[in-house]
Design an enzyme around this catalytic site. Structure first.
Site, short mmCIF file in Angstrom:
data_model
loop_
_atom_site.label_atom_id
_atom_site.label_comp_id
_atom_site.label_asym_id
_atom_site.label_seq_id
_atom_site.Cartn_x
_atom_site.Cartn_y
_atom_site.Cartn_z
N ARG A 27 0.76 -1.60 -0.22
CA ARG A 27 -0.27 -0.18 -0.25
C ARG A 27 0.93 1.18 0.22
O ARG A 27 0.24 2.11 0.23
CB ARG A 27 -1.03 0.54 1.17
CG ARG A 27 -2.12 -1.23 1.16
CD ARG A 27 -2.68 -1.05 2.62
NE ARG A 27 -3.10 -0.15 2.69
CZ ARG A 27 -4.75 0.27 1.41
NH1 ARG A 27 -5.06 -1.42 1.44
NH2 ARG A 27 -5.66 0.68 1.25
N GLY A 104 -4.67 8.82 4.28
CA GLY A 104 -5.84 9.47 3.54
C GLY A 104 -5.48 10.90 3.47
O GLY A 104 -3.97 11.16 3.62
N LYS A 611 -0.06 0.71 -4.35
CA LYS A 611 -1.15 -0.85 -4.52
C LYS A 611 -2.43 -0.39 -5.03
O LYS A 611 -3.22 0.26 -5.82
CB LYS A 611 -1.06 -2.07 -4.19
CG LYS A 611 -2.48 -3.24 -4.95
CD LYS A 611 -1.02 -4.13 -5.14
CE LYS A 611 -2.49 -5.72 -5.66
NZ LYS A 611 -2.02 -5.38 -6.89
O1 M6R Z 1 -7.91 -2.12 -6.10
P1 M6R Z 1 -8.16 -1.27 -8.25
O2 M6R Z 1 -8.47 -2.22 -8.55
O3 M6R Z 1 -9.29 -0.65 -7.54
O4 M6R Z 1 -6.92 -0.46 -8.68
C1 M6R Z 1 -6.73 0.20 -9.97
C2 M6R Z 1 -5.72 0.38 -9.87
O5 M6R Z 1 -5.28 1.18 -9.28
C3 M6R Z 1 -5.00 -0.63 -10.15
O6 M6R Z 1 -5.17 -1.91 -11.06
C4 M6R Z 1 -3.45 0.01 -11.13
O7 M6R Z 1 -4.45 0.40 -12.38
C5 M6R Z 1 -2.28 -1.57 -10.37
N1 M6R Z 1 -1.35 -0.59 -10.70
C6 M6R Z 1 -1.53 -1.98 -12.73
O8 M6R Z 1 -0.85 -2.83 -12.40
#
Ligand code: M6R
Length: 616
Positions: A27, A104, A611
């Site tokens: 994270r 946040g 992430k």
């Molecule tokens: O947790 P989420 O699926 O909502 O995240 C969306 C994007 O932030 C995520 O897919 C990002 O593009 C990845 N790091 C791609 O590998």
């Protein structure tokens, strides 16, 4: 962004905090810190800029006695550079007896900071978070009631925050607050946990409670209480975590990403499990949560990043199999352009974490306009699932590497299930055709396994191209979002220019980028079927070859024609064109992984990224 963990109980607080931070490091990983309350020495804090290992090394030099209560934080910087001083926890009050961590953005921190500075408070960081530590500490000095002090401050904050707070005077109490940022409670036996998500404590307990918007948690070793920011008590909404703790470890693989690529047959299989019978009939019990599904006149898919590319694949399938118009909207663009939505619009939100702030804001907006929300989510207890009318979980298990792989293929699988299920509901295609499609979907886990068994040449290609300055990706139909996903993987992991294009767009501009030696990876559609776009993509390959491109084709096994024009061909098993999306992305994930590894880069924690993007 930022991972938080809290523990109170008789076990080893240091183990729980450091183990939890390890699993939450995805994270954010630019600094880390912990505070514990030592029964003799009082509040003790250690924090350091850098990855968690830097903190662990520092704890070896400057150890802490184990304790029975503590909080930990891993940071993705928003306000203030990643320095020791800006790392969390932040301390406050006379004798610095209070410790606080934050995930946040406190949007009104400037005015709160000005107020505190005018009162003579000294700041030791540039963060927005430190204001909360000082405010709570000062309120406590006046009231001598930690909860009252905490609640009064929380009600003054604007923006997004999960806060965890401990004070030396309370050796069995962690206070937590949640608005627009994630928080989950883990229930143990005479011990309790807090985390940004269940990965923080799944090693210790599978009993979890999700915390709702604008709620306060009082966590003691033998009790958990939740109330609203205004004091009304809230019933605990307990659920059982179905993640296996070992699936959040590397299990002998060199990286989480390598392991998660290899996990894909299971991720896809588990996502299908119980939803398709052997005759190819699909049944999504989750649809029961959605009234008037048959009256839906259009679907808007909203998501960010990789999840949005999964949404693009779902669009092709829903339109083809269920005959419902679909658009795909990046959540951050959608939310802020006054989109026209009504009660016959179904929003399909896709998110691995279920905590992406842009996606959450998009569904909140759509719900206000009367739309129903169906979500595809990988994380139990996530805010997206709490706020959706119905949720289809992708059972991909914990995805730790920042670059999404198994969550993506599971999201596509879930999207195909949604499309097929809507096809049945609307009787959009003859039954025989729908059952055939279901049977094709059932083959997918085995086909994914076959792809994984044949990746050696792709690995070599990744290494051979490790000095490439730019790689282009082309695809058509579902191959187009796959081309964009291949490019995103390479940008994220290898920090080089990579772009995905619709192959049909080539002559409208992008072909100008082609020069001698330019690597281009082309996702080639199956040659089978009357409406196959195969001949058109073969023409595109010839056009770029004529201008000197080095072409790596991802093509169906047995495609004779492509081999005549491409420099390299990676074969995937013959499958239904829609399912080929899942199969053709795997070599692209592998290419990016190998290329970045050959450059010596950290593939699990690429620079500048986190992430879960839990702030706008
Ligand atoms: O947790 P989420 O699926 O909502 O995240 C969306 C994007 O932030 C995520 O897919 C990002 O593009 C990845 N790091 C791609 O590998």
């Amino acid at each position: 962004m930022c991972g938080i963990v809290g523990y109170v109980g008789p076990g080893s607080t240091l183990d729980v905090l450091l183990g939890g931070l390890k699993r939450l490091e995805y994270r954010g990983y630019d600094s880390a810190g912990i505070s514990v309350i030592d029964p003799d020495l009082g509040l003790q804090t250690r924090k350091r800029a850098g990855k968690l290992q830097v903190l662990v090394d520092y704890l070896n030099e400057s150890p802490l006695e184990d304790a029975h209560i503590g909080i930990g934080h891993t940071r993705w910087a928003t306000h203030g550079a990643p320095t020791d001083g800006n790392a969390h926890p932040h301390l406050g009050g006379d004798g610095l007896k209070l410790s606080l961590i934050h995930n946040g953005i406190i949007e009104n921190f400037s005015e709160l900071k000005a107020e505190l500075l005018a009162q003579g408070v000294n700041f030791s960081s540039e963060t927005d978070s430190e204001v909360a530590a000082h405010l709570v500490a000062r309120a406590y000095d006046e009231t001598k009631d930690l909860k009252a002090a905490f609640v009064s401050v929380v009600n003054r904050l604007h923006g997004a925050f999960t806060l965890l707070c401990i004070h030396e005077d309370y050796q069995d109490l962690i206070l937590a607050a949640r608005r627009n940022s994630p928080l989950v409670i883990g229930l143990g036996d005479n011990e309790n946990f807090l985390g940004s998500d269940v990965a923080a404590f799944v090693e210790h307990t599978k009993r979890a409670v999700s915390v709702g918007q604008d709620q306060i948690v009082e966590l003691r070793s033998d009790s958990v209480k939740i109330s609203t920011f205004h004091g009304e008590s809230v019933e605990l909404d307990e659920f059982t975590v179905d993640w296996d703790a070992t699936s959040a470890s590397k299990g002998g693989w060199p990286s989480f990403m390598a392991k998660e690529i290899a996990d894909q047959p299971q991720a896809v299989g588990d996502t299908l499990m119980g939803r398709l019978d052997s005759d190819g009939r699909v049944k999504l019990d989750e649809f029961a949560g959605l009234e008037k599904l048959s009256e839906v006149t259009r679907i808007i898919i909203t998501a960010c990043g990789t999840a949005a590319y999964a949404g693009e694949v779902a669009k092709y399938a829903i339109e083809k199999w269920a005959k419902i118009p679909v658009s795909v909207e990046l959540a951050h663009e959608f939310r802020y352009r006054d989109p026209v939505i009504d009660e016959n619009t179904l929003i399909l939100a896709i998110s691995q974490s279920g905590e992406t702030m842009d996606t959450l804001m998009a569904i909140r907006y759509a719900k206000e306009q009367g739309a129903k929300v169906l979500s595809i989510c990988n994380t139990q207890g996530a805010t997206l699932a709490r706020e959706s009318d119905a949720t289809i979980y992708t059972h991909a298990g914990p995805e730790v590497a920042v670059a999404s792989t198994k969550a993506f293929t599971a999201q596509i699988t879930a999207g195909l299930l949604v499309a097929l299920s809507l096809g049945w509901l609307r009787k959009a295609l003859p039954e025989a055709q729908l059952t055939d499609l279901g049977k094709e979907l059932l083959k997918l886990p085995r086909q994914v396994k076959n792809v994984l068994e044949s990746l050696d040449r792709m690995r070599n290609l990744g290494r051979e191209y490790s000095h490439a300055k730019s790689v282009l990706f082309l695809g058509r139909n579902v191959g187009y979002p796959i081309a964009m996903e291949g490019a995103l993987k390479l940008k994220e992991l290898a920090y080089i220019h990579a772009e995905g294009f619709a192959a049909g767009e080539l002559k409208h501009g992008p072909i100008a980028l082609i020069e001698a030696g330019q690597p281009v990876i082309v996702v080639v559609p199956s040659p089978k079927g009357e409406d196959s776009l195969h001949p058109k993509v073969i023409s595109n390959i010839q056009e770029i070859k004529a201008r000197g491109a080095k072409v790596i084709a991802i093509a169906e096994a047995g495609d004779q024609l492509v081999a005549q024009f491409a420099d390299e061909v990676f074969s995937i098993p013959a499958s239904h064109p829609m399912m080929a999306a899942v199969l053709s992305v795997i070599p692209l994930q592998t290419f990016a992984l190998e290329l970045a590894s050959a450059k010596g880069l950290d593939v699990d924690q690429p620079r500048n990224l986190a992430k879960s993007v839990t702030v706008e």
